[in-house]
Scaffold this motif. Structure first.
Motif, PDB file in Angstrom:
ATOM      1  N   THR A  70       8.694  13.748   2.961  1.00 37.87           N
ATOM      2  CA  THR A  70       8.741  15.017   2.612  1.00 37.87           C
ATOM      3  C   THR A  70      10.472  15.254   2.690  1.00 37.87           C
ATOM      4  N   ARG A  71      10.835  15.893   1.699  1.00 33.35           N
ATOM      5  CA  ARG A  71      12.248  16.305   1.582  1.00 33.35           C
ATOM      6  C   ARG A  71      12.446  18.013   1.305  1.00 33.35           C
ATOM      7  N   ASN A  72      13.184  18.774   2.382  1.00 36.45           N
ATOM      8  CA  ASN A  72      13.373  20.119   2.237  1.00 36.45           C
ATOM      9  C   ASN A  72      14.833  20.597   2.496  1.00 36.45           C
ATOM     10  N   SER A  73      15.098  21.718   2.413  1.00 32.53           N
ATOM     11  CA  SER A  73      16.358  21.959   2.562  1.00 32.53           C
ATOM     12  C   SER A  73      17.081  21.876   4.071  1.00 32.53           C
ATOM     13  N   VAL A  74      16.123  21.548   4.976  1.00 36.39           N
ATOM     14  CA  VAL A  74      16.604  21.371   6.389  1.00 36.39           C
ATOM     15  C   VAL A  74      16.703  19.693   6.547  1.00 36.39           C
ATOM     16  N   GLY A  75      16.014  18.894   5.761  1.00 38.60           N
ATOM     17  CA  GLY A  75      16.083  17.345   6.184  1.00 38.60           C
ATOM     18  C   GLY A  75      14.800  16.810   5.460  1.00 38.60           C
ATOM     19  N   CYS A  76      14.694  15.572   5.942  1.00 39.21           N
ATOM     20  CA  CYS A  76      13.483  14.650   5.405  1.00 39.21           C
ATOM     21  C   CYS A  76      12.639  14.145   6.673  1.00 39.21           C
ATOM     22  N   GLU A  77      11.518  13.747   6.120  1.00 44.25           N
ATOM     23  CA  GLU A  77      10.427  12.997   7.015  1.00 44.25           C
ATOM     24  C   GLU A  77       9.836  11.888   6.345  1.00 44.25           C
ATOM     25  N   TRP A  78       9.683  10.807   6.829  1.00 42.64           N
ATOM     26  CA  TRP A  78       9.235   9.475   6.294  1.00 42.64           C
ATOM     27  C   TRP A  78       7.995   9.123   7.316  1.00 42.64           C
ATOM     28  N   GLU A  79       6.793   9.189   6.977  1.00 44.40           N
ATOM     29  CA  GLU A  79       5.724   8.958   7.581  1.00 44.40           C
ATOM     30  C   GLU A  79       4.674   7.533   7.038  1.00 44.40           C
ATOM     31  N   THR A  80       4.356   6.768   8.076  1.00 45.74           N
ATOM     32  CA  THR A  80       3.553   5.995   7.586  1.00 45.74           C
ATOM     33  C   THR A  80       2.214   5.965   7.448  1.00 45.74           C
ATOM     34  N   ALA A  81       1.645   6.979   8.409  1.00 44.70           N
ATOM     35  CA  ALA A  81       0.249   7.100   8.563  1.00 44.70           C
ATOM     36  C   ALA A  81      -0.137   8.703   8.572  1.00 44.70           C
ATOM     37  N   GLY A  82       0.476   9.354   8.166  1.00 40.11           N
ATOM     38  CA  GLY A  82       0.346  11.084   8.408  1.00 40.11           C
ATOM     39  C   GLY A  82       0.831  11.405   9.485  1.00 40.11           C
ATOM     40  N   ILE A  83       0.564  12.755   9.763  1.00 40.26           N
ATOM     41  CA  ILE A  83       1.269  13.427  10.717  1.00 40.26           C
ATOM     42  C   ILE A  83       0.699  12.693  12.213  1.00 40.26           C
ATOM     43  N   GLY A  84       1.708  12.487  13.104  1.00 43.40           N
ATOM     44  CA  GLY A  84       1.479  11.965  14.359  1.00 43.40           C
ATOM     45  C   GLY A  84       1.507  10.457  14.417  1.00 43.40           C
ATOM     46  N   GLY A  85       1.745  10.033  13.164  1.00 46.87           N
ATOM     47  CA  GLY A  85       1.677   8.463  13.287  1.00 46.87           C
ATOM     48  C   GLY A  85       3.196   8.165  13.143  1.00 46.87           C
ATOM     49  N   PRO A  86       3.552   6.883  13.224  1.00 47.31           N
ATOM     50  CA  PRO A  86       4.852   6.251  12.933  1.00 47.31           C
ATOM     51  C   PRO A  86       5.419   7.153  11.929  1.00 47.31           C
ATOM     52  N   SER A  87       6.720   7.494  12.213  1.00 50.78           N
ATOM     53  CA  SER A  87       7.823   8.387  11.215  1.00 50.78           C
ATOM     54  C   SER A  87       9.225   8.260  11.718  1.00 50.78           C
ATOM     55  N   VAL A  88       9.795   8.612  10.978  1.00 46.04           N
ATOM     56  CA  VAL A  88      11.310   8.775  10.895  1.00 46.04           C
ATOM     57  C   VAL A  88      11.662  10.264  10.335  1.00 46.04           C
ATOM     58  N   THR A  89      12.516  10.773  11.169  1.00 44.71           N
ATOM     59  CA  THR A  89      12.792  12.277  10.719  1.00 44.71           C
ATOM     60  C   THR A  89      14.206  12.356  10.922  1.00 44.71           C
ATOM     61  N   PHE A  90      14.974  13.028   9.693  1.00 44.13           N
ATOM     62  CA  PHE A  90      16.261  13.305   9.602  1.00 44.13           C
ATOM     63  C   PHE A  90      16.502  14.928   9.475  1.00 44.13           C
ATOM     64  N   SER A  91      17.292  15.419  10.454  1.00 48.73           N
ATOM     65  CA  SER A  91      17.524  17.046  10.143  1.00 48.73           C
ATOM     66  C   SER A  91      19.027  17.231  10.258  1.00 48.73           C
ATOM     67  N   TRP A  92      19.350  18.311   9.653  1.00 43.26           N
ATOM     68  CA  TRP A  92      20.947  18.868   9.615  1.00 43.26           C
ATOM     69  C   TRP A  92      20.683  20.159   9.926  1.00 43.26           C
ATOM     70  N   TYR A  93      21.400  20.640  10.924  1.00 41.80           N
ATOM     71  CA  TYR A  93      21.713  21.865  11.493  1.00 41.80           C
ATOM     72  C   TYR A  93      22.869  22.393  11.308  1.00 41.80           C
ATOM     73  N   ARG A  94      23.091  23.462  10.349  1.00 46.19           N
ATOM     74  CA  ARG A  94      24.251  24.219   9.780  1.00 46.19           C
ATOM     75  C   ARG A  94      24.480  25.502  11.163  1.00 46.19           C
ATOM     76  N   GLY A  95      25.558  25.599  11.759  1.00 46.99           N
ATOM     77  CA  GLY A  95      25.864  26.666  12.676  1.00 46.99           C
ATOM     78  C   GLY A  95      24.748  26.820  13.877  1.00 46.99           C
ATOM     79  N   SER A  96      24.461  25.577  14.306  1.00 50.17           N
ATOM     80  CA  SER A  96      23.384  25.807  15.262  1.00 50.17           C
ATOM     81  C   SER A  96      23.863  24.799  16.465  1.00 50.17           C
ATOM     82  N   PRO A  97      24.067  25.118  17.936  1.00 51.99           N
ATOM     83  CA  PRO A  97      24.455  24.372  18.913  1.00 51.99           C
ATOM     84  C   PRO A  97      23.638  23.168  19.288  1.00 51.99           C
ATOM     85  N   ILE A  98      24.273  22.199  19.403  1.00 50.35           N
ATOM     86  CA  ILE A  98      23.503  20.815  19.617  1.00 50.35           C
ATOM     87  C   ILE A  98      22.890  20.879  21.131  1.00 50.35           C
TER      88      ILE A  98
END
Length: 174
Positions: A70-98
């Motif tokens: 899944t790719r969208n304006s906030v980031g990406c998610e790579w899944e191997t078995a659907g929601i709740g399964g093994p996954s990797v997620t990238f998010s980019w937060y602009r103007g938000s405190p870490i």
């Protein structure tokens, strides 16, 4: 005639108030201090998915092929078995405190540790060797990598995977 005296009185009050700023107090600054948590300058541009390719994520993650990306304006998610399964997620937060992301991690039982990624401060937090999240701060922005093996046997240390992917993103930032 009463109106004339009222106008003159008002002008006199304004003139008297305007004169209050002079004298010995002229050098003191009475402005309010800046608000805490004020947004700082934006960080660099990271590109889609943190400028990391699907193949690079797959190699670092070490799991079977992704069944969904899944790719969208906030980031990406790579899944191997659907929601709740093994996954990797990238998010980019602009103007938000870490700090908010870090606090959320700690609230759900994943104590965060301070890290540095190529001179940028951040945090890393994990849970039982199956999940790791890593955030890296850039001024008023931050990026976040999350690696979750869920119920699958981890193919690699999730924190090493998150760190390697964060290093790639930071090295490619513009």
């Amino acid at each position: 005639m009463g109106r004339k005296w009222g106008v003159l009185a008002a002008v006199g009050v304004v003139a008297a108030l305007a004169g209050c700023g002079g004298g010995d107090d002229a050098g003191t600054d009475t402005a309010a201090p800046p608000a805490t948590g004020q947004i700082t300058e934006p960080g660099p541009f990271f590109g889609q998915c943190g400028s990391v390719t699907d193949d690079e994520v797959s190699t670092a993650f070490g799991m079977p092929s992704f069944t969904g990306v899944t790719r969208n304006s906030v980031g990406c998610e790579w899944e191997t078995a659907g929601i709740g399964g093994p996954s990797v997620t990238f998010s980019w937060y602009r103007g938000s405190p870490i700090g908010r992301e870090r606090a959320g991690s700690e609230l759900i039982g994943r104590p965060a540790t301070d890290i540095d990624v190529q001179g940028n401060p951040g945090f890393i937090a994990s849970s039982e060797g199956i999940l790791c999240e890593l955030g890296v701060e850039f001024g008023g922005d931050f990026i976040h990598w999350s690696v979750m093996y869920a119920d699958a046997r981890p193919a690699a240390d999730p924190c090493k995977v998150a760190r390697d992917l964060a290093e790639l993103s930071v090295s490619r930032a513009k």
